[in-house]
Design an enzyme around this catalytic site. Structure first.
Site, PDB file in Angstrom:
ATOM      1  N   CYS A 117       0.786  -1.213  -0.112  1.00 15.22           N
ATOM      2  CA  CYS A 117      -0.055  -0.168  -0.078  1.00 15.22           C
ATOM      3  C   CYS A 117       1.037   1.414   0.033  1.00 15.22           C
ATOM      4  CB  CYS A 117      -0.973  -0.190   1.259  1.00 15.22           C
ATOM      5  SG  CYS A 117      -0.140   0.152   2.809  1.00 15.22           S
ATOM      6  N   ASP A 166      10.078  24.990 -34.458  1.00 16.02           N
ATOM      7  CA  ASP A 166      11.217  25.403 -35.663  1.00 16.02           C
ATOM      8  C   ASP A 166      10.574  24.700 -36.989  1.00 16.02           C
ATOM      9  OD1 ASP A 166      13.801  25.853 -36.377  1.00 16.02           O
ATOM     10  OD2 ASP A 166      14.039  23.670 -36.831  1.00 16.02           O
TER      11      ASP A 166
END
Length: 772
Positions: A36, A467
Site C-alpha cells: 500500500c 522550428d
C-alpha cells in the site's frame, strides 16, 4: 525555465556501477513486500534520511530509484530497506538491445529479503489460486451463516472448518506482512486487514470452542442464554474480496506494463555478422561497434547502424507509431528493433547494447514510470500517517460502541468495518498506475515522456514555438530559382555554389548539389572547406587555371549585395542563399522546402488544446510567411532570420512576455532553446542531444506527434487527479459511515477491494488514447 534535475542524471554517462558524470551513483532496486501507499512512503522516508541519499519509491512498479554518494554504499541502502521490513535487490543496467541484463534475465531483479510480497511480488497466478480457493470455501460459509433453516447443531463447526483455511492460508500474506511490520514498530494496510480478519475469526472461534455458539447454557437465573453470534462469514468474505481485488489489480497492472514489455522484446536475439569472409550467426550480445551484419527481408535490424549496401523499406511502427515504412539505402541510418520489409541490407553497427536507441527509449520509459508526479506528494504524506490514525479510530470506535450499547458483539463488527473500509490502497495506486499506463501508451505512439513532473508542465503551456525546417516541413529542399547580378551566368553560379556545398550535409547543400547533378554539371574540386554555423559555408574552389575563395550563405557574409539580388528576397518565396567572392554577392539561389501534409492539421489540433503556434526559422521572412500561411499560423506569429544560437533568446523573450512556452525542435541545433523552454519536445531524432535537452522525445518526425504528446500528457494528469479525487472522497466518506455503524464488514471489504480495482481500471482507459 524547465529544470532537469531528475532526468538529466538518468541520461548522464554511466559506468557499470551506476556512476554518473557528476560522480554520483544511481541504481534501481526491486522492492518486495510493499502492499500500500504507506509501505512505499515508509521505505522512501527511511532512504531519504540517509546522508547523501535521494530516493523515489514507486508502488505500482515496485521499484526504487536511488541516487547516492560516497561513503554510502549500495549495501548500506539495501540493508536499510531490509531493516525497514522489506526486501531489496539490485536491478542490473540493461546491457543489450533486447533490454536484457548482463545475466540474460528480463531485468526485473530477483527480490529477496524478509518479504516475498504475496509470494515473490504477487504473480497473477498465485493470487488467482488463493482468491478462487478462498471463494470456493467462503460461499458455503455465507450460506451456513445467513440462509434460513440452517440452525442445526453442526453448523458452527462446519463454519469453523471452512473458514480456518481461508483465514490461515488464503489470508496468510496479510498476516505475515503485518507481523513483520509490527516487529519494526510500523503499520500498513496489511495491519488493518490482519487485525480485522483475525478479530472476527478469534471471537467466533472462542464462541464455538466454549459452546456458547450453540446457546442453551443456563445463566444465573436458570434460563438458557442466547447463542453467541459468529463472524466466520465476515472473516471469510473480507479475505476473499480483498484477494479478488488484489488479483484483478495485479492483472490490470500487468496489462499496464505490457507496452514497455513489448518495447523491450523488440530487439533481435541474434545476428548474421560478416566475419572471415562469410556470415556467422552469433548472439546479439557479441556484436561489436563497426562490424557489418546482414538483415534479410522480414528480419529485425539487430542494432543501430548505417546501411552499407542494399535498398529496402524499414517498418518502425512498433517504436514510433509511424505506419508508413521508410525507404533506406546506402548511407542511411537504421534503428535496432525496426523490421526490414523487403530487400537484403548490409548494415555497419554504430551502437550496441545499452547505447542503442531502443535501450535509451526503454530507460526513459522506465525512469518516467519509476518517478513520482508532484500531485502524488500529498497522497504520500496522507498515507504515511493514515494507518496509525485508523488503528486509533478503530479502537475508540470499539470502546465507544461497547460502552454505549453494553454489547461487545455490537461493537466488534463496527470496529472491524472501520479497519477494513479505511485501507488506503486506492490512494497509493492512484498516481503510479495512471503513470504506468500513460507512459506505456506513449511508448507505443513514439512519445517518450521523460518524467512524471513533465505532466504538470504540459498542463500549463499555452504557446508552441515550432522550428520550421524538418518539423513543419520535410527538410527535403529543391532548387527553384537562380538569379545573377548579370555579370556571371546561372550555370557558373550553380557550379560555384555546388562546389562549396559538396563539403556539407545540410539540406540546402544537398538541394544545390542535386540540382547541379540533374543539369549534368560537374563541380570543380575544393580545399579549405569551412562551415559557418547558422550562416553558410566557405571554401577555395580549385579551377583549371586559378583558385578562388567562394562564399555561400546569408547576406551578412558579404560586404556588397547588389540591389537586384537583395530585392528578390521580398518577392520570391523560399530560402534564399547568396553566392559570391571577393566580398561581393554574385548570384542568389532560392530553394524551397515541402510542407508536411499533416502540419496544418497538427497546428489546428494545438489550437484546440489552447496553444498558440509560433513559427521559428532562420529563413527569410517571405519564405517563412509562405509556410505559415500554408499551415494556418498568423503572420504576426512568424519569427524569421533567427540564427541557431539566438533561438534560446527567442524562448526567453516569449517567457518574459508572460507566455508558458513549449519548444518543438530537432534536438540538435535547438538544444539550448529546448532546455530553456518550459516544455521541450525533440522530434524524430532519438539522439543523445535530443534526449538530454528535451522533456519529451518524439520518435516520429511528424508534427502531428506534438499534439498527441501534449494531449496524452494532459489526459494522464487528468486521470491521476480523477483517481486521487475518488480515493480521497472514498476514504473521507466511508470512515464516518463505518464509525456510525452504517456499514456491514462484508460490504466494507467489497467496497475497499472495488475502490482499488476502480482506480486501476480508470487508469487502463489511457491505453485507448489516440484510437478512433
Amino acid at each position: 525555465m524547465t529544470t532537469h534535475t531528475d532526468h538529466d542524471l538518468t541520461t548522464a554517462a554511466r559506468g557499470t556501477d551506476g556512476t554518473t558524470a557528476e560522480n554520483l551513483h544511481e541504481v534501481d532496486l526491486a522492492i518486495s513486500g510493499m502492499t500500500c501507499a504507506s509501505c512505499s512512503a515508509r521505505v522512501e522516508k527511511k532512504l531519504n534520511r540517509l546522508d547523501g541519499c535521494e530516493a523515489t519509491v514507486n508502488l505500482a512498479t515496485e521499484k526504487a530509484k536511488v541516487r547516492f554518494s560516497a561513503p554510502l554504499t549500495i549495501e548500506d541502502i539495501m540493508a536499510t530497506v531490509e531493516k525497514t521490513g522489506y526486501g531489496a535487490s539490485l536491478i542490473e543496467p540493461r546491457g543489450g538491445p533486447d533490454g536484457r541484463t548482463h545475466d540474460g534475465s528480463a531485468g526485473n531483479g530477483d527480490a529477496h529479503g524478509e518479504h516475498d510480497h504475496m509470494e515473490d511480488i504477487a504473480p497473477v497466478d498465485v493470487l488467482k489460486r488463493r482468491a478462487l480457493i478462498a471463494a470456493a470455501l467462503t460461499v458455503p460459509v455465507v450460506i451456513l451463516a445467513m440462509a434460513p433453516g440452517m440452525d442445526f447443531a453442526a453448523n458452527p463447526w462446519l463454519q469453523l472448518a471452512l473458514t480456518t483455511p481461508v483465514v490461515l492460508w488464503a489470508a496468510w500474506p496479510f498476516h505475515r506482512a503485518a507481523a513483520i511490520n509490527a516487529r519494526h514498530l510500523a503499520s500498513t494496510m496489511d495491519t488493518l486487514v490482519s487485525i480485522g480478519v483475525s478479530a472476527a475469526y478469534l471471537y467466533s472461534l472462542v464462541g464455538v470452542l466454549s459452546g456458547a455458539a450453540s446457546g442453551g447454557m443456563a445463566g444465573m437465573d436458570g434460563e438458557a442464554e442466547p447463542a453467541t453470534h459468529l463472524y466466520f462469514e465476515t472473516a471469510a468474505v473480507i479475505t476473499t474480496f480483498l484477494l479478488m481485488g488484489r488479483w484483478m489489480e495485479a492483472r490490470a497492472k500487468k496489462r499496464g506494463k505490457s507496452a514497455l514489455e513489448t518495447l523491450l522484446t523488440l530487439g533481435a536475439k541474434d545476428v548474421a555478422v560478416l566475419r572471415d569472409g562469410g556470415e556467422q550467426r552469433i548472439p546479439i550480445e557479441q556484436l561489436a561497434v563497426g562490424e557489418e551484419f546482414v538483415v534479410r527481408p522480414g528480419e529485425k535490424v539487430a542494432t543501430d547502424g548505417v546501411v552499407v549496401d542494399g535498398a529496402s523499406a524499414v517498418d518502425a511502427s512498433m517504436m514510433t507509431g509511424e505506419p508508413v515504412p521508410l525507404d533506406v539505402g546506402p548511407g542511411d541510418d537504421v534503428t535496432g528493433g525496426t523490421v526490414n520489409a523487403h530487400g537484403r541490407l548490409i548494415v555497419r553497427a554504430t551502437a550496441v547494447g545499452a547505447e542503442t536507441t531502443l535501450a535509451a527509449m526503454a530507460r526513459l520509459v522506465e525512469d518516467a514510470q519509476t518517478g513520482k508526479a508532484p500531485v502524488q506528494r500529498l497522497a504520500d504524506r496522507v498515507s504515511a500517517v493514515f494507518v496509525p490514525v485508523v488503528l486509533v479510530v478503530a479502537v475508540l470506535t470499539l470502546i465507544g460502541w461497547w460502552v454505549a450499547t453494553g454489547e461487545f458483539t455490537t461493537a466488534l463488527p463496527i470496529a472491524i468495518t472501520v479497519l477494513i473500509i479505511a485501507c488506503p490502497c486506492a490512494l497509493g495506486l492512484a498516481t503510479p498506475t495512471a503513470l504506468l499506463v500513460g507512459t506505456g501508451r506513449g511508448a507505443e505512439l513514439g512519445v517518450l515522456i521523460k518524467g512524471p513532473q513533465i505532466l504538470e508542465d504540459t498542463r500549463r503551456v499555452n504557446t508552441a514555438l515550432i522550428d520550421k525546417t524538418g518539423t513543419v516541413t520535410t527538410g527535403e529542399m529543391t532548387l527553384q530559382h537562380i538569379e545573377t547580378d548579370g555579370e556571371i551566368t546561372e550555370e557558373a553560379a550553380l557550379l560555384a555554389a555546388a562546389a562549396v556545398e559538396s563539403g556539407s550535409e545540410h539540406p540546402i547543400a544537398r538541394a544545390v548539389t542535386a540540382a547541379a547533378a540533374e543539369r549534368g554539371l560537374q563541380p570543380p574540386a575544393i580545399r579549405d572547406f569551412a562551415a559557418l554555423a547558422g550562416s553558410g559555408a566557405r571554401a577555395v574552389v580549385v579551377g583549371s587555371r586559378s583558385e578562388q575563395e567562394v562564399t555561400v550563405g546569408r547576406a551578412d557574409l558579404f560586404e556588397t549585395v547588389p540591389e537586384s539580388l537583395a530585392s528578390g528576397e521580398m518577392t520570391i518565396p523560399g530560402t534564399r542563399i547568396l553566392v559570391g567572392w571577393d566580398g561581393r554577392a554574385r548570384a542568389a539561389l532560392t530553394v524551397t522546402d515541402t510542407v508536411r501534409g499533416t502540419s496544418a492539421a497538427a497546428i489546428g489540433d494545438l489550437a484546440e488544446l489552447g496553444l498558440s503556434a509560433y513559427l521559428l526559422t532562420g529563413d527569410n521572412l517571405t519564405a517563412a510567411r509562405s509556410v505559415a500561411r500554408a499551415v494556418g499560423i498568423p503572420e504576426d506569429r512568424v519569427i524569421a532570420d533567427v540564427r541557431p544560437e539566438d533561438k534560446y533568446a527567442v524562448v526567453e523573450r516569449l517567457q518574459r512576455e508572460g507566455k508558458v512556452v513549449a519548444m518543438v525542435g530537432d534536438g540538435v541545433n535547438d538544444a539550448a532553446a529546448l532546455a530553456q523552454a518550459d516544455l521541450g519536445l525533440a522530434m524524430g531524432s532519438g539522439t543523445d542531444v535530443a534526449m538530454n535537452s528535451a522533456d519529451i522525445v518524439l520518435m516520429r518526425t511528424d508534427l502531428a506527434s506534438v499534439p498527441t504528446a501534449i494531449g496524452l500528457s494532459r489526459q494522464t494528469l487528468r486521470t491521476i487527479k480523477q483517481n486521487l479525487g475518488w480515493a480521497f472522497a472514498y476514504n473521507t466518506a466511508a470512515i464516518p459511515l463505518a464509525v456510525a455503524g452504517l456499514l456491514n464488514p462484508m460490504i466494507a471489504g467489497g467496497a475497499m477491494a472495488l475502490s482499488s480495482v476502480l482506480v486501476v481500471t480508470n487508469s487502463l482507459r489511457l491505453r485507448r488514447f489516440g484510437r478512433h
